[in-house]
Design an enzyme around this catalytic site. Structure first.
Site, PDB file in Angstrom:
ATOM      1  N   HIS A  99       0.699  -1.309  -0.100  1.00  0.00           N
ATOM      2  CA  HIS A  99      -0.057   0.088   0.040  1.00  0.00           C
ATOM      3  C   HIS A  99       0.735   1.348  -0.013  1.00  0.00           C
ATOM      4  O   HIS A  99       2.065   1.177   0.671  1.00  0.00           O
ATOM      5  CB  HIS A  99      -1.003  -0.058   1.205  1.00  0.00           C
ATOM      6  CG  HIS A  99      -0.268  -0.161   2.328  1.00  0.00           C
ATOM      7  ND1 HIS A  99       0.054  -1.472   3.064  1.00  0.00           N
ATOM      8  CD2 HIS A  99       0.028   0.826   3.629  1.00  0.00           C
ATOM      9  CE1 HIS A  99       0.692  -1.098   4.154  1.00  0.00           C
ATOM     10  NE2 HIS A  99       0.524   0.252   4.590  1.00  0.00           N
ATOM     11  N   HIS A 101       0.858   5.259   1.172  1.00  0.00           N
ATOM     12  CA  HIS A 101       0.045   6.203   1.948  1.00  0.00           C
ATOM     13  C   HIS A 101       0.275   7.400   1.223  1.00  0.00           C
ATOM     14  O   HIS A 101       1.256   8.053   0.617  1.00  0.00           O
ATOM     15  CB  HIS A 101       0.854   6.441   3.321  1.00  0.00           C
ATOM     16  CG  HIS A 101       0.796   5.326   4.141  1.00  0.00           C
ATOM     17  ND1 HIS A 101       0.189   5.173   5.325  1.00  0.00           N
ATOM     18  CD2 HIS A 101       1.839   4.065   4.260  1.00  0.00           C
ATOM     19  CE1 HIS A 101       0.390   3.925   5.953  1.00  0.00           C
ATOM     20  NE2 HIS A 101       1.316   3.326   5.214  1.00  0.00           N
TER      21      HIS A 101
END
Length: 143
Positions: A99, A101
């Site tokens: 992922h 941010h």
């Protein structure tokens, strides 16, 4: 991937504040945000970290992160934005589904600025360069 919170969000069985999605990615607000609007962009396909990420997924995630950063800029008006990614426990990765941010910055938000972070020891740049440049020339960086 069984037990993966982010895969569960992709499947729709775990709720999330989704703010963007396309065929390859989903973006949602972080449940423990560093700042208002802190978002996570994930590939729909389970990938543990950057070392498992293929070029197509990397491009999809970066494209979505850019779009989310634009949305954040337009609607929340931060002074800036950080795009961050952690890989491995030692780097602070806590969710083992790749992922990115997207962290809006509002000035005095108490997150560390580059000048406030620790630095590598003197004399480490040149040896790292020798190792990395030899690896890059051999093409091992893409493996």
């Amino acid at each position: 991937m069984p037990g993966c919170t982010f895969c569960s969000i992709v499947a729709g069985s775990t709720p999330a504040w989704r703010i963007y999605e396309d065929e390859h990615t989903i973006a949602f607000l972080d449940r423990l945000p560093m700042t208002a609007g802190h978002s996570l962009v994930i590939p729909r396909r389970h990938v543990t970290d950057v070392w498992e990420l293929n070029d197509a997924d990397a491009a999809h995630v970066m494209r979505a992160a850019r779009r989310v950063a634009g949305l954040v800029r337009e609607r929340l008006r931060p002074a800036g934005v950080n795009l961050l990614n952690n890989n491995g426990r030692a780097a602070g990765q806590t969710q083992f589904h790749f992922h990115m941010h997207v962290v809006p910055r509002y000035g005095r938000d108490h997150l560390l600025r580059p000048s406030e972070r620790t630095r590598a020891l003197r004399g480490t740049i040149e040896p790292a360069y020798r190792l990395l440049s030899a690896t890059a020339v051999a093409g091992a960086a893409d493996r």
